[in-house]
Design a protein around this motif. Structure first.
Motif, PDB file in Angstrom:
ATOM      1  N   GLN A 188     -15.541  -5.647  -3.920  1.00 33.07           N
ATOM      2  CA  GLN A 188     -14.333  -6.243  -4.488  1.00 33.07           C
ATOM      3  C   GLN A 188     -14.644  -6.980  -5.790  1.00 33.07           C
ATOM      4  O   GLN A 188     -13.870  -6.932  -6.749  1.00 33.07           O
ATOM      5  N   LYS A 193       0.854  -1.188   0.000  1.00 25.84           N
ATOM      6  CA  LYS A 193       0.000   0.000   0.000  1.00 25.84           C
ATOM      7  C   LYS A 193       0.890   1.238   0.000  1.00 25.84           C
ATOM      8  O   LYS A 193       2.028   1.205   0.489  1.00 25.84           O
ATOM      9  N   THR A 253      -5.645  -1.962  -4.125  1.00 27.22           N
ATOM     10  CA  THR A 253      -5.927  -0.919  -3.130  1.00 27.22           C
ATOM     11  C   THR A 253      -5.776   0.479  -3.705  1.00 27.22           C
ATOM     12  O   THR A 253      -6.554   1.372  -3.387  1.00 27.22           O
ATOM     13  N   ASP A 284      -1.529  -6.388  -5.570  1.00 26.78           N
ATOM     14  CA  ASP A 284      -2.095  -5.880  -4.324  1.00 26.78           C
ATOM     15  C   ASP A 284      -2.101  -4.358  -4.307  1.00 26.78           C
ATOM     16  O   ASP A 284      -3.018  -3.731  -3.773  1.00 26.78           O
ATOM     17  N   GLU A 304     -13.127   0.250  -0.456  1.00 29.19           N
ATOM     18  CA  GLU A 304     -13.079  -1.212  -0.355  1.00 29.19           C
ATOM     19  C   GLU A 304     -14.435  -1.779   0.073  1.00 29.19           C
ATOM     20  O   GLU A 304     -14.772  -2.910  -0.255  1.00 29.19           O
TER      21      GLU A 304
END
Length: 366
Positions: A337, A215, A251, A247, A258
């Motif tokens: 998602q 992230k 994000t 990943d 989310e």
């Protein structure tokens, strides 16, 4: 002397004027800033319920940070202590301290005049891509045994699906009837989503050292928004580079939240995707194989699918793993998602073209 001061004293000695105050809002570990004279440190209580082998966890971090430090020193970097985390050992030479209640603690140097971001834009995405690409590149030749797997099967899709299928079979919370269609959507994609494990068994996809939590807020920047270093190294372990790449996209390149209730908000931001891919490949292209490059965009689908499965599994189980703010929270997360996954599927060819174009531009420079 209070408990926290007593713990810190195991690492840096007694200091009557020591200041300790909470730092950040980590989901896993409790963090504190320690000021002792002109020195500043970070004190962390390690969540040993998640990271069950603290000795191996700390050994991983020590090996990784020492290797990066050697690389930076060899490159002639002057401010090395601001470019890599520094663990502070106890006076007994240990990398952690266990208190009388069984909790585990560690201390690191605090990196001054640094900041992190929770929000993302293309420029930050580009710099984050360079940071994580450089992180993997520097660790590609780490000597010795493979790193310890701090959370076993963390990004193993086959294992995640096995857990999901067990949850469906048990139907503990009696919720299956209303989500049968979504179960079918998961199963329809299952074979494709296990591709990475299959390629690894065939010897075509290597395991490298991954960060496993890529992230933007796990990167420290200086006052001019230049990257200082990658932080939060608890999940650094063997994995596929496509997982780390994917990943970040999951994000960072999501136009919605989310747990967005309005699915119209959720899609992939291709500007963020391209900026991250460009930055990542600028540093990672020299050591990546063709199979890895061809599967970077797939990594975005894979990690989004994986998180869909994880939220969905918890919903079917009756919300036993993730904290929820309201009864259907995990289902809302699952659907958000899944909507992102659908957007990634719709834009997959564009994403592949972006990766190939930037890989070609990067390799043409070497």
């Amino acid at each position: 002397m209070d408990k926290l001061q007593q713990i810190v004293s195991q690492f840096i000695g007694d200091d009557a004027n020591m200041e300790i105050k909470p730092l950040g809002k980590g989901h896993i570990n409790d963090s504190y800033k320690v000021i002792a004279g002109d020195k500043e440190y970070v004190l962390q209580r390690i969540n040993h319920h998640i990271f069950k082998n603290v000795h191996q966890l700390q050994d991983n971090i020590q090996r990784v940070t020492e290797h990066i430090r050697k690389k930076l020193t060899g490159q002639g970097i002057i401010d090395v202590d601001r470019r890599v985390l520094t663990l502070v050992p106890t006076f007994d030479g240990a990398l952690y301290y266990q208190d009388t209640t069984g909790d585990y603690w560690r201390v690191m140097d605090f990196i001054k005049e640094s900041k992190s971001y929770d929000e993302i834009n293309p420029e930050l995405a580009y710099r984050a891509g360079m940071a994580f690409g450089d992180f993997q590149k520097m660790l590609a030749d780490l000597p010795g045994e493979p790193l310890f797997e701090t959370i076993p099967n963390f990004h193993n899709m086959e294992a995640r699906l096995e857990t999901f299928r067990e949850a469906v079979k048990a139907n503990k919370a009696g919720r299956l009837d209303k989500v049968a269609e979504l179960v079918k959507e998961i199963e329809d994609r299952a074979e494709e989503m296990c591709k990475a494990e299959k390629l690894h068994r065939e010897g075509k996809l290597p395991k490298r050292i991954n960060h496993c939590d890529t992230k933007v807020n796990n990167i420290l920047f200086d006052k001019n928004d230049q990257v200082l270093c990658v932080v939060d190294l608890d999940t650094v372990m063997p994995g596929y580079v496509l997982s780390d790449f994917g990943d970040f996209i999951r994000t960072g390149a999501n136009t919605g939240a989310e747990d967005d209730k309005n699915l119209d908000n959720v899609s992939v931001d291709l500007d963020i995707f391209e900026a991250y891919a460009k930055g990542y490949l600028k540093n990672a292209a020299p050591f990546l194989s063709e199979v890895e490059v061809e599967n970077l965009a797939f990594g975005a689908k894979l990690l989004t699918y994986m998180q869909t499965v994880r939220f969905f599994t918890d919903y079917i189980d009756g919300d036993t793993y993730y904290k929820i703010a309201y009864p259907e929270h995990n289902l809302v997360r699952t659907e958000a998602q899944f909507k992102l996954l659908q957007s990634l599927e719709e834009n997959f060819e564009k994403m592949q073209q972006i990766v190939r174009k930037n890989y070609y531009l990067c390799t043409a420079l070497f």
